[in-house]
Design an enzyme around this catalytic site. Structure first.
Site, mmCIF file in Angstrom:
data_model
loop_
_atom_site.group_PDB
_atom_site.id
_atom_site.type_symbol
_atom_site.label_atom_id
_atom_site.label_comp_id
_atom_site.label_asym_id
_atom_site.label_seq_id
_atom_site.Cartn_x
_atom_site.Cartn_y
_atom_site.Cartn_z
ATOM 1 N N ASP A 29 0.865 -1.174 0.000
ATOM 2 C CA ASP A 29 0.000 0.000 0.000
ATOM 3 C C ASP A 29 0.912 1.238 0.000
ATOM 4 O OD1 ASP A 29 -2.239 1.671 0.174
ATOM 5 O OD2 ASP A 29 -3.263 0.359 1.587
ATOM 6 N N GLU A 65 -10.706 6.344 4.330
ATOM 7 C CA GLU A 65 -9.712 5.728 5.220
ATOM 8 C C GLU A 65 -9.865 6.211 6.666
ATOM 9 O OE1 GLU A 65 -5.888 4.610 3.520
ATOM 10 O OE2 GLU A 65 -6.473 5.599 1.667
#
Length: 624
Positions: free
Chosen positions: A306, A512
């Site tokens: 990521d 997020e």
């Protein structure tokens, strides 16, 4: 002619002969099998060229010069990272092509692969079709619809010259307090498994017997990425990137199944999760990345981090970077997303290989996998954007598909104060109706996060689409008076003589960690608008949210309640069902809790006491 001159002349002829016939390079021959091409190319590569292939950098600093100097293998756009505000498909393609020229100018001419977060359509791009977020698609229970969305998304991504998407998110969200819960199709692993059809839409249908090998069916398809491996939806209290505390059986039965399906579908890449499993960071988990994913499940694509993922192996992040490089690459990660500090990564990894800390066999495995994806998708033969695809961006057929997805995603939770007096479908012909609430006329709010920017933004100026208010106005009979008031006062409502009201409220956009939320209440003034309007007028509340929210205190006041999730740009799909052009068919993809004190609570739990259970959804018939 003297003998010396003769010798020189013959040598000159020989030189001309050699230079006139280019050396045959197996890796450049599309007729050769992919494995032969990879081995030929790998055998020609220096360490610097190999490590360059393993490096993915951000668009902001991906000049053609930097790409050629460091042999960069991949570039990405982070959320909201665009060539220019409101950039056209042509402007995107031109930018990607310039970077590609830098990659092709290197000694071996290995094309770079450009990645982007197309998680609900080509969502960074102005005027792209924005589909419902995954939680809404989970409510459709329609895997073929999701496949068609994958096909449309692939075309809109290719329209911008891009060939790789960081989608789908196949997280199984077990706690709605998680800020990424809307990126999860369901709390139920079986529903998530069924939606891996998105991969076949994005990449094309892999031939039978292809399981494990990456597959991309031509230049109108894109490489997909199953994420975030593994357990990202099971963290403690839903805290993003936190610790998933679960035994091996739980991990394998809840969070792993969709990866099996993804691999069978030939998914090209897998992205590792920021989260930990029982205290161990996933980015450093050799057992799950190498022993399980690569060796046991026979995944043959490449594994990617990521955003700055290896930095987070240490706490605080980047505390001991050389350790993070060693642990991440050593665990089996093949491509490292180092958006900005990429020279530090390249220097550290080079030094570790030179000093035998990381074996060359690990580097060769990584590069072999990256090249396999690039060869398989035809990047060597078609490295540049296809300009004929530019008109695929936001085209009408895709908007119609998104509208269909919206109406199929809506879940009707209440319809009438009693079953004998249903409110929906609403009559199109009425004297006067009220539309209220913060989300009725707000395209940004109805699209949510990961839309144009990373966090998403409220308002109607960010991209093109249809708000729920404009959809209502174009659906009702021309004689019906529509009054819009975002936050009306009680006297205006009481004196308005309205036939009925539509109240559209919900969450602001987020993505997020910014979306992690421990109270899950409808933000003000939403509850006040519900109470003010619904006490005086028959009302349907349309809730725009990435997850279930606390609604029990307002249930008695409402006549009807619709969970509309984050529908995207095509608000007409909401009006389609409200007014009976289509029936309500959606089923809850997640349990609707009564209070946050019950969380986490999932279907099958021993003390399961929801407000609305998993799978609940009232149906209505379309008006004939």
């Amino acid at each position: 002619m003297g003998s010396l001159h003769k010798i020189k002349f013959v040598l000159l002829l020989l030189c001309l002969g050699v230079s006139g016939r280019a050396e045959y390079l197996k890796y450049k021959d599309p007729k050769q099998p992919v494995a032969v091409r990879i081995k030929d190319l790998l055998g020609r590569m220096t360490l610097a060229e190999k490590i360059g292939q393993m490096t993915q950098i951000e668009r902001e600093n991906a000049t053609a010069e930097a790409i050629s100097k460091y042999f960069i293998g991949s570039v990405l756009s982070g959320g909201g990272s665009v060539p220019a505000p409101q950039a056209s498909a042509e402007a995107w393609a031109s930018m990607v092509n310039e970077m590609q020229k830098g990659a092709l100018s290197t000694r071996l001419g290995i094309p770079m692969i450009y990645g982007i977060d197309a998680v609900h359509g080509q969502n960074n791009v102005y005027k792209a079709t924005i589909f419902p977020h995954n939680v809404g698609l989970g409510a459709t229970r329609d895997p073929m619809l999701v496949k068609r969305i994958g096909e449309a998304t692939a075309l809109e991504v290719r329209a911008t010259g891009i060939s790789y998407v960081f989608a789908p998110c196949i997280a199984v969200c077990r706690d709605p307090r998680w800020g990424r819960c809307y990126e999860s199709y369901s709390e139920d692993p079986k529903v998530v498994q069924s939606m891996t059809t998105l991969i076949s839409g994005l990449q094309g249908d892999a031939p039978s017997g292809y399981a494990g090998r990456p597959y991309v069916g031509g230049s109108k398809k894109v490489a997909a990425c199953a994420k975030h491996y593994v357990g990202d939806g099971g963290t403690y209290m839903g805290i993003n990137g936190n610790n998933t505390i679960i035994d091996t059986h739980g991990l394998m039965s809840i969070h792993m199944p969709a990866y099996y399906n993804s691999i069978i579908r030939g998914v090209s890449t897998v992205m590792v999760s920021y989260s930990s499993w029982n205290g161990d960071k996933m980015h450093a988990n050799h057992f799950l990345i190498t022993d399980f994913l690569k060796n046991k499940l026979k995944f043959r694509g490449f594994v990617i981090t990521d955003w700055q993922g290896i930095d987070q192996i240490t706490s605080p992040p980047h505390l001991n970077y050389s350790y993070s490089v060693e642990a991440g690459v050593g665990a089996g990660i093949d491509m490292i997303m180092v958006p900005f500090a990429y020279t530090e990564f390249i220097d550290d990894l080079t030094s570790q290989v030179t000093n035998n800390i990381i074996p060359m066999s690990r580097i060769d495995d990584a590069v072999f996998r990256i090249l396999r994806v690039k060869f398989t998708m035809g990047l060597f033969e078609n490295p540049f954007a296809d300009p004929s695809l530019a008109n695929e961006l936001g085209k009408q057929e895709h908007r119609e598909l998104a509208r269909e997805a919206v109406r199929k995603s809506l879940v009707l939770l209440k319809n009438g104060k009693s079953s004998y007096t249903p409110l929906l479908p609403l009559p199109k012909k009425a004297g006067k109706i009220l539309v209220a609430g913060s989300h009725a006329n707000n395209l940004g709010n109805q699209c949510g996060g990961w839309t144009i920017t990373w966090q998403g933004e409220p308002g109607n100026n960010n991209t093109a689409g249809t708000t729920i208010l404009s959809a209502i106005m174009s659906t009702v009979d021309p004689s019906t008076q529509v009054v819009y008031s975002e936050n009306p006062d009680s006297s205006a409502v009481e004196g308005g003589k309205y036939d009925y009201a539509i109240v559209v409220v919900g969450e602001p956009p987020y993505a997020e960690t910014a979306g992690d939320n421990l109270n899950l209440t409808i933000p003000e003034p939403g509850p006040a608008v519900i109470q003010t309007v619904c006490k005086s007028v028959k009302c349907v509340v349309v809730l725009i949210s990435g997850r279930p929210l606390v609604v029990e205190p307002y249930m008695d006041a409402m006549d009807a309640l619709v969970a509309a999730w984050l529908p995207g740009t095509e608000g007409q799909g909401v009006a389609d069902a409200l007014f009976g052009d289509y029936g309500f068919t959606g089923k809850l993809p997640r349990t609707w809790f009564r209070s946050v004190e019950q969380l986490p609570m999932n279907v099958g739990d021993e003390h399961y006491d929801p407000l609305f259970p998993f799978g609940f959804g009232l149906a209505t018939e379309a008006r004939q």
